[in-house]
Scaffold this motif. Structure first.
Motif, mmCIF file in Angstrom:
data_model
loop_
_atom_site.group_PDB
_atom_site.id
_atom_site.type_symbol
_atom_site.label_atom_id
_atom_site.label_comp_id
_atom_site.label_asym_id
_atom_site.label_seq_id
_atom_site.Cartn_x
_atom_site.Cartn_y
_atom_site.Cartn_z
ATOM 1 N N LEU A 3 9.341 -66.275 -22.841
ATOM 2 C CA LEU A 3 8.067 -66.200 -22.975
ATOM 3 C C LEU A 3 7.300 -65.989 -21.571
ATOM 4 O O LEU A 3 6.083 -66.246 -21.512
ATOM 5 C CB LEU A 3 7.406 -67.859 -23.433
ATOM 6 C CG LEU A 3 7.522 -68.154 -24.862
ATOM 7 C CD1 LEU A 3 7.296 -69.367 -25.161
ATOM 8 C CD2 LEU A 3 7.036 -66.759 -25.841
ATOM 9 N N GLN A 4 8.099 -65.729 -20.506
ATOM 10 C CA GLN A 4 7.449 -65.537 -19.191
ATOM 11 C C GLN A 4 7.184 -63.984 -19.154
ATOM 12 O O GLN A 4 7.949 -63.141 -19.788
ATOM 13 C CB GLN A 4 8.674 -65.799 -17.947
ATOM 14 C CG GLN A 4 8.652 -67.189 -17.968
ATOM 15 C CD GLN A 4 9.448 -67.778 -17.093
ATOM 16 O OE1 GLN A 4 10.747 -67.364 -17.026
ATOM 17 N NE2 GLN A 4 9.183 -68.628 -16.051
ATOM 18 N N GLY A 5 6.175 -63.648 -18.504
ATOM 19 C CA GLY A 5 5.825 -62.119 -18.346
ATOM 20 C C GLY A 5 5.065 -61.598 -19.656
ATOM 21 O O GLY A 5 4.818 -62.338 -20.568
ATOM 22 N N ARG A 47 2.302 -68.036 -24.172
ATOM 23 C CA ARG A 47 3.346 -67.583 -23.118
ATOM 24 C C ARG A 47 3.596 -68.620 -21.847
ATOM 25 O O ARG A 47 2.779 -69.753 -22.139
ATOM 26 C CB ARG A 47 2.691 -66.477 -22.109
ATOM 27 C CG ARG A 47 1.435 -66.905 -21.412
ATOM 28 C CD ARG A 47 0.849 -65.689 -20.757
ATOM 29 N NE ARG A 47 0.060 -65.891 -19.692
ATOM 30 C CZ ARG A 47 -0.482 -65.028 -18.709
ATOM 31 N NH1 ARG A 47 0.387 -63.800 -18.810
ATOM 32 N NH2 ARG A 47 -0.979 -65.161 -17.748
ATOM 33 N N VAL A 48 4.496 -68.699 -21.212
ATOM 34 C CA VAL A 48 4.743 -69.789 -20.318
ATOM 35 C C VAL A 48 4.294 -69.135 -18.976
ATOM 36 O O VAL A 48 4.664 -67.825 -18.507
ATOM 37 C CB VAL A 48 6.408 -69.884 -20.138
ATOM 38 C CG1 VAL A 48 6.779 -70.775 -19.079
ATOM 39 C CG2 VAL A 48 6.905 -70.629 -21.444
ATOM 40 N N THR A 49 3.671 -69.935 -18.116
ATOM 41 C CA THR A 49 3.104 -69.720 -16.892
ATOM 42 C C THR A 49 3.921 -70.228 -15.768
ATOM 43 O O THR A 49 3.958 -69.761 -14.777
ATOM 44 C CB THR A 49 1.647 -70.153 -16.559
ATOM 45 O OG1 THR A 49 1.513 -71.450 -16.954
ATOM 46 C CG2 THR A 49 0.604 -69.562 -17.772
ATOM 47 N N TYR A 103 0.696 -62.045 -24.341
ATOM 48 C CA TYR A 103 1.406 -62.952 -24.868
ATOM 49 C C TYR A 103 2.528 -62.319 -25.746
ATOM 50 O O TYR A 103 2.370 -61.712 -26.619
ATOM 51 C CB TYR A 103 0.534 -63.666 -25.900
ATOM 52 C CG TYR A 103 -0.825 -64.144 -24.974
ATOM 53 C CD1 TYR A 103 -0.727 -65.378 -24.177
ATOM 54 C CD2 TYR A 103 -1.858 -63.538 -24.886
ATOM 55 C CE1 TYR A 103 -1.427 -65.885 -23.647
ATOM 56 C CE2 TYR A 103 -2.852 -64.051 -23.955
ATOM 57 C CZ TYR A 103 -2.777 -65.170 -23.432
ATOM 58 O OH TYR A 103 -3.654 -65.845 -22.376
ATOM 59 N N PRO A 104 3.823 -62.925 -25.374
ATOM 60 C CA PRO A 104 5.044 -62.524 -26.198
ATOM 61 C C PRO A 104 5.181 -63.052 -27.658
ATOM 62 O O PRO A 104 5.969 -62.402 -28.128
ATOM 63 C CB PRO A 104 6.163 -63.019 -25.388
ATOM 64 C CG PRO A 104 5.580 -63.502 -23.940
ATOM 65 C CD PRO A 104 4.103 -63.959 -24.378
#
Length: 150
Positions: A143-145, A88-90, A13-14
């Protein structure tokens, strides 16, 4: 999928937001009531959007509507715990974004709860789907990755 979510770690999680539980968060079984987690999900997402994605829910011509949500519970939490909410973004589409949120007890490596929801951005007045603005998209892309610790 539940087992995969249970194996999440902080590094997945970023962005993190801490939350100090309140006595009122507990239910009659002395653990945080399930509905409180959805308040936490909403808080971490909107804090991020406001602070890091140039999104102002009160001033923008766009709003995000929740069209689906989920939550997987792995271990109970209760007052007076301090929680770390990982975000995070999925999936990031042209007008929608899917978030995943993990709830960690402070100092614990494994999540107690993992859930999330999907926002569809729409025009505030017409409620028709709207392309995510470039500034908001740029913030969401961060927020990806894996973790970048924003």
């Amino acid at each position: 999928m539940s087992q995969e979510l249970k194996e999440r770690r902080r590094g997945d999680y970023p962005f993190f937001l801490d939350y100090r539980t309140r006595w009122i968060d507990n239910d009659q079984y002395s653990h945080i009531n399930n509905s409180v987690y959805y308040h936490l999900f909403d808080s971490v997402v909107n804090t991020y959007l406001i602070q890091h994605a140039s999104f102002s829910p009160m001033a923008s011509n766009q709003i995000g509507l929740v069209v689906s949500s989920y939550s997987h519970f792995f271990s109970p939490l209760s007052f007076p715990a301090v929680l770390d909410l990982g975000l995070r973004v999925t999936k990031l589409g042209s007008s929608s974004v899917s978030y995943e949120i993990a709830v960690f007890e402070e100092g614990v490596a494994v999540p107690s709860v993992v859930g999330g929801y999907t926002h569809v951005f729409v025009d505030r007045h017409t409620r028709k789907s709207a392309i995510i603005t470039p500034d908001t998209r740029s913030g969401l892309e961060k927020l990806q990755g894996p973790s970048s610790k924003l």
